[in-house]
Design a protein around this motif. Sequence first.
Motif, PDB file in Angstrom:
ATOM      1  N   LYS A 184      86.968 127.855 135.394  1.00 20.08           N
ATOM      2  CA  LYS A 184      85.706 127.132 135.479  1.00 20.08           C
ATOM      3  C   LYS A 184      84.595 127.550 134.875  1.00 20.08           C
ATOM      4  O   LYS A 184      84.288 128.889 134.920  1.00 20.08           O
ATOM      5  N   LEU A 185      83.850 126.923 134.025  1.00 12.90           N
ATOM      6  CA  LEU A 185      82.472 127.482 133.476  1.00 12.90           C
ATOM      7  C   LEU A 185      81.406 127.323 134.735  1.00 12.90           C
ATOM      8  O   LEU A 185      80.983 126.563 135.243  1.00 12.90           O
ATOM      9  N   ARG A 186      80.967 128.592 134.997  1.00 12.57           N
ATOM     10  CA  ARG A 186      80.069 129.084 136.057  1.00 12.57           C
ATOM     11  C   ARG A 186      78.490 128.797 135.484  1.00 12.57           C
ATOM     12  O   ARG A 186      77.993 129.582 134.854  1.00 12.57           O
ATOM     13  N   ILE A 187      77.851 127.703 135.725  1.00  9.43           N
ATOM     14  CA  ILE A 187      76.653 127.318 135.113  1.00  9.43           C
ATOM     15  C   ILE A 187      75.531 127.532 136.396  1.00  9.43           C
ATOM     16  O   ILE A 187      75.521 126.612 137.303  1.00  9.43           O
ATOM     17  N   MET A 188      74.419 128.168 136.178  1.00 17.36           N
ATOM     18  CA  MET A 188      73.395 128.101 137.133  1.00 17.36           C
ATOM     19  C   MET A 188      72.249 127.207 136.641  1.00 17.36           C
ATOM     20  O   MET A 188      71.762 127.184 135.493  1.00 17.36           O
ATOM     21  N   LEU A 195      70.745 127.681 132.959  1.00 21.00           N
ATOM     22  CA  LEU A 195      69.908 126.644 132.775  1.00 21.00           C
ATOM     23  C   LEU A 195      68.589 126.855 133.546  1.00 21.00           C
ATOM     24  O   LEU A 195      68.688 126.965 134.788  1.00 21.00           O
ATOM     25  N   PHE A 196      67.404 126.687 132.813  1.00 22.97           N
ATOM     26  CA  PHE A 196      66.317 127.114 133.765  1.00 22.97           C
ATOM     27  C   PHE A 196      65.118 126.315 133.117  1.00 22.97           C
ATOM     28  O   PHE A 196      65.101 126.016 131.959  1.00 22.97           O
ATOM     29  N   GLY A 197      64.020 126.498 133.719  1.00 21.09           N
ATOM     30  CA  GLY A 197      62.819 125.806 133.172  1.00 21.09           C
ATOM     31  C   GLY A 197      61.708 127.036 132.538  1.00 21.09           C
ATOM     32  O   GLY A 197      62.128 128.163 133.006  1.00 21.09           O
ATOM     33  N   ALA A 198      60.738 126.334 131.968  1.00 20.48           N
ATOM     34  CA  ALA A 198      59.843 127.345 131.163  1.00 20.48           C
ATOM     35  C   ALA A 198      59.225 128.302 132.108  1.00 20.48           C
ATOM     36  O   ALA A 198      58.607 129.473 131.530  1.00 20.48           O
ATOM     37  N   ALA A 210      66.442 134.431 142.488  1.00 22.98           N
ATOM     38  CA  ALA A 210      67.947 133.629 142.297  1.00 22.98           C
ATOM     39  C   ALA A 210      68.760 133.933 141.164  1.00 22.98           C
ATOM     40  O   ALA A 210      69.713 134.564 141.048  1.00 22.98           O
ATOM     41  N   TYR A 211      67.693 133.902 139.928  1.00 23.83           N
ATOM     42  CA  TYR A 211      68.292 134.242 138.677  1.00 23.83           C
ATOM     43  C   TYR A 211      68.531 135.640 138.549  1.00 23.83           C
ATOM     44  O   TYR A 211      69.572 136.440 137.887  1.00 23.83           O
ATOM     45  N   TRP A 255      79.005 124.099 139.262  1.00 19.42           N
ATOM     46  CA  TRP A 255      77.525 124.200 139.267  1.00 19.42           C
ATOM     47  C   TRP A 255      76.791 125.393 140.410  1.00 19.42           C
ATOM     48  O   TRP A 255      77.218 125.207 141.426  1.00 19.42           O
ATOM     49  N   LEU A 256      76.061 126.226 140.088  1.00 16.70           N
ATOM     50  CA  LEU A 256      75.289 127.078 140.936  1.00 16.70           C
ATOM     51  C   LEU A 256      73.844 126.644 141.099  1.00 16.70           C
ATOM     52  O   LEU A 256      73.089 126.801 140.110  1.00 16.70           O
TER      53      LEU A 256
END
Length: 416
Positions: free
Chosen positions: A53-57, A106-109, A91-92, A81-82
């Motif tokens: 599975k592709l693990r995506i934060m 995947l994250f915000g600015a 966390a990142y 999904w993480l």
Amino acid sequence: MRQVRWFLPRALLLMLGLLLLLTACTASVETVNPIPSLSPTTKPSAPPEGDRKLRIMVPKELPPAWQEELQAMEEQQPIEWLRVDSADANAYLDALAGSNPPDLLLFGASLLGELRGLNVLEDLSSLPYGGFSYNHVFPGLSLDAYKSLDGRRLMAFPLRLSALVTFYRADLVEKAGYPKDPESLGDRLADPEEWVKLGTAAKANGQWIQEKKTDSLDFLMAGQGFFDGDGTFVRSTRELITQLDAVQRAYQAGTAAEWDIGSWVGRNALHQSRFAMLYGAEWKLADLKKLDPEHAEEWQMTRLPFDTYAPGDTLLFAIPSRGSQSEQAWAFATAMLERKEKGESYARQWASRFPPSWPTPLDRKAEKLWRATVSTYLFDESKTSTQAVATGYARTIAELNPDLGRLFEQIRRSSR
């Protein structure tokens, strides 16, 4: 929005120059490194083929449409999904330092400052990625904010981007003596003085043009950092003083409700036609119409006042160097980017006008210092916008030293 350098009074500059000089002289003293670092660990072994599975934060808080698009990708690729809080930098960082890092972030600015200083993310400008070939998704958008601090690597790229806009009731704006056409209204409100006049006229009619007194400060500063790549403080311009003077006068004229439409009182005021203007990410127009169905046709949107262009919600992606499925992570991201090309948005139209930004690991601390000082001065009738900008500059720089000097010295060394 181009900013012109403005130099503060000579006495203040001399004081700050002496402070920076003292900082440079003590550079050999051991203190906390302003650039975050992670403990090196080995790349994890790949799991059995059947369990890949592709693990995506990913942030828990995303616009509904973006959430739906991400979920739809499960049809093409099994995904784990993480989910984490969007503002939780730790966390990142913990995930990147762990024994089994995600395949895709995947994250915000808001997290760029912490992540740009790390050498644990793939360079998306290099082969096999070729990130620059996707520049056309957001035409003219500056990518400097998404590069490593030394400017050598493209460590993130925008997957989704929305523009910050003005929402307005066309009928109420017209009643205040202003055009209801989006382009004409945007052109008129490019002058800060016209925005104050509209707010005053709307107030006389029983309406507000802000939920909170800080709304205008928020959209003015949206997408802007504190320093450029040379370490120059960029929030001390004559243009900013003029804009903040308008913010202060609008506050004094009572143009803010001090209620937000998410509250019962705010929603009731919305239904009673008490708001002539609001501000937010462009995708929220549909939600606003649902909140106020009786006036749905009257709610329109245009660009921000003061000739300001700024990003609203942003979703970036990065590929950890120790992830076990970098190829699949890139395929996922590019599939999303190719979907983005369908349809138009203000973010695509205005991307080239968004302010240049150069995030640093010190930005969170700088934001708290600068915002607290400037807000205190702006909303005090005995102070001026010039005093707000000058004091915000002085206090922020003084508090950030000596870390500020060391940060840019490290950047200069790594760029050689």
